[in-house]
Design an enzyme around this catalytic site. Structure first.
Site, PDB file in Angstrom:
ATOM      1  N   ASP A 137       9.384   1.524  -4.439  1.00 27.52           N
ATOM      2  CA  ASP A 137       9.978   1.831  -3.137  1.00 27.52           C
ATOM      3  C   ASP A 137       9.508   0.785  -2.133  1.00 27.52           C
ATOM      4  OD1 ASP A 137       7.339   2.753  -3.295  1.00 27.52           O
ATOM      5  OD2 ASP A 137       7.651   4.312  -1.784  1.00 27.52           O
ATOM      6  N   GLU A 158       5.231   5.267  -3.140  1.00 27.47           N
ATOM      7  CA  GLU A 158       3.951   4.816  -2.598  1.00 27.47           C
ATOM      8  C   GLU A 158       3.984   4.691  -1.084  1.00 27.47           C
ATOM      9  OE1 GLU A 158       0.799   2.023  -1.279  1.00 27.47           O
ATOM     10  OE2 GLU A 158       2.970   1.826  -1.064  1.00 27.47           O
TER      11      GLU A 158
END
Length: 438
Positions: free
Chosen positions: A102, A166
């Protein structure tokens, strides 16, 4: 068993064309893996698919190679990927973890180029995620691909863990936290775990904890021409923050270990945002909120700081008339009206910092590999925060951290990395693998 030299020769250098081709595909998905719920929920499986396109042909799934691939998904379209190159000795393991799929958000109107497609400017590879952290996803994919191709007989199992979620922790049970809870990473405790999500090509040996705080201050609204009838929450907030900072820096001064770890700053408490309900320039408002954060070196305990901050506020409320005022009619208590200003503090989710084990073999191997590939080694620490790694350390993992993007472009507009840095990163990984065969 292949010699260390033979393995290093076989691993060679980074295949630049293959790396750039893969990175181009990953950056092309970056718009869809922006992580800012509830508006933007990433679909990390878009990244997983490109990684699998490279690695599945060399896996046991297809029979084309030795790689063991496990696609683990806890939320729809939000997978993690564990890739293993098996060694011959079960108790010898090294892992590369933390390459998250991400990214933080990007506003194309703020950038000088399209953030959601890879562009190349000489040595610069430009786009959202090149430094943090899709560049590392591509880099470790190329490393595992090379292992699958050359099939060296290694004593040590090499594991790569590409993770989801994350950049934002508001949705839990998606990424590495769930993998740890399910025991899927337990075998990684048998050797060093290299968290690949920092920058500037040097070992990052310390990070800071973070406590986001909000100080809400209530006064009394009144006309600014009759200030003696008001309790000005703006003045009260400024004095309260000043007093809290003075107490914080007395209770949590620079720690002796910060010099050992090379922290750029000690622990800090500071305001970063100010809000109030609005109103005319001639109106003293009723309330305001100052927000900020504490950045805490890992030698102090988050719980101790939370307790202290609350104690500061409780004491200020109990002795509010003793706070410094601002001018002859500034006041925080109106006895005739039975009114006093009021301060409350609240906290968002806190993160703990981490101090890597400087006595571990993992640290020494990383330092030697860095010196070989980069030409020098200078470990550093910052009070920026990396989520998740303190929890891994507390679970018994030997966590070391490094990365090969650029700190100057981390979470920034016009993000880029350098291809030459990524090539050196590949050499570091190859050296780590070879050193840990002994």
């Amino acid at each position: 068993m292949a010699s260390t030299y033979a393995v290093k020769e076989a691993l060679g250098g980074l295949n630049k064309d293959s790396f750039v081709t893969l990175l181009s595909k990953l950056i092309g998905e970056s718009k869809h893996v922006q992580n800012n719920p509830p508006e933007l929920i990433p679909e990390e499986d878009r990244i997983v698919r490109h990684v699998l396109d490279v690695l599945l042909p060399l896996s046991t799934v297809t029979g084309g190679g030795p790689l063991i691939v496990n696609h683990v998904t806890y939320h729809p379209n939000r997978g993690n990927l564990i890739v293993e190159y098996p060694g011959t000795e079960p108790d010898k393991v090294l892992s590369f973890v933390g390459m998250h799929m991400d990214v933080v958000t990007a506003n194309p109107s703020d950038w000088d180029f399209d953030p959601f497609s890879l562009t190349i400017d000489g040595d610069k590879l430009r786009g959202r995620g090149t430094t943090d952290c899709l560049g590392h996803v591509a880099l470790i994919t190329e490393l595992m691909k090379r292992l699958g191709e050359i099939k060296p007989k290694l004593k040590t199992t090499v594991v790569a863990v590409f993770i989801a979620s994350e950049e934002n922790s508001s949705i839990t049970g998606v990424g590495v936290d769930a993998l740890v809870k399910d025991g899927l990473l337990d075998k990684l405790k048998k050797g060093p775990l290299f968290w690949i999500d920092t920058a500037d090509k040097q070992p990052c040996i310390g990070t800071g904890g973070m406590i986001p705080w909000k100080l809400h201050v209530t006064g009394k609204l009144f006309h600014s021409g009759l200030a003696h009838k008001a309790i000005n929450p703006l003045e009260l907030a400024m004095e309260a923050v000043k007093e809290m900072q003075l107490r914080f820096y007395k209770d949590f001064p620079p720690h002796p270990k910060e010099q050992v770890y090379g922290f750029a700053t000690p622990s800090t408490m500071k305001p970063t945002q100010w809000t109030y309900p609005g109103g005319g320039i001639n109106q003293i408002p009723k309330e305001c909120t100052i927000s900020g954060d504490v950045r805490l070196t890992p030698f102090y305990n988050i719980t101790d700081v939370l307790k202290k901050l609350q104690e500061y506020v409780d004491d200020l409320n109990a002795n509010i008339e003793k706070l410094d005022v601002r001018g002859p009619v500034s006041k925080y208590v109106l006895p005739d009206e039975g009114l006093s200003g009021r301060i409350t503090i609240s906290f968002d989710e806190a993160l703990s910092g981490v101090a890597c084990n400087l006595d571990s073999r993992g640290f020494h191997v990383l330092c030697k590999a860095t010196e070989e590939a980069v030409g020098h080694v200078k470990p550093y620490s910052i009070t920026g925060s990396l989520p998740l790694i303190r929890e891994l350390q507390e679970e018994g993992f030997d966590v070391q951290t490094s990365g090969y993007g650029l700190m100057a472009t981390y979470h920034a507009k016009n993000e880029y990395c350098l291809l030459s840095d990524m090539c050196q990163g590949y050499q570091v990984f190859a050296s780590i693998i070879c050193q840990l065969q002994d």
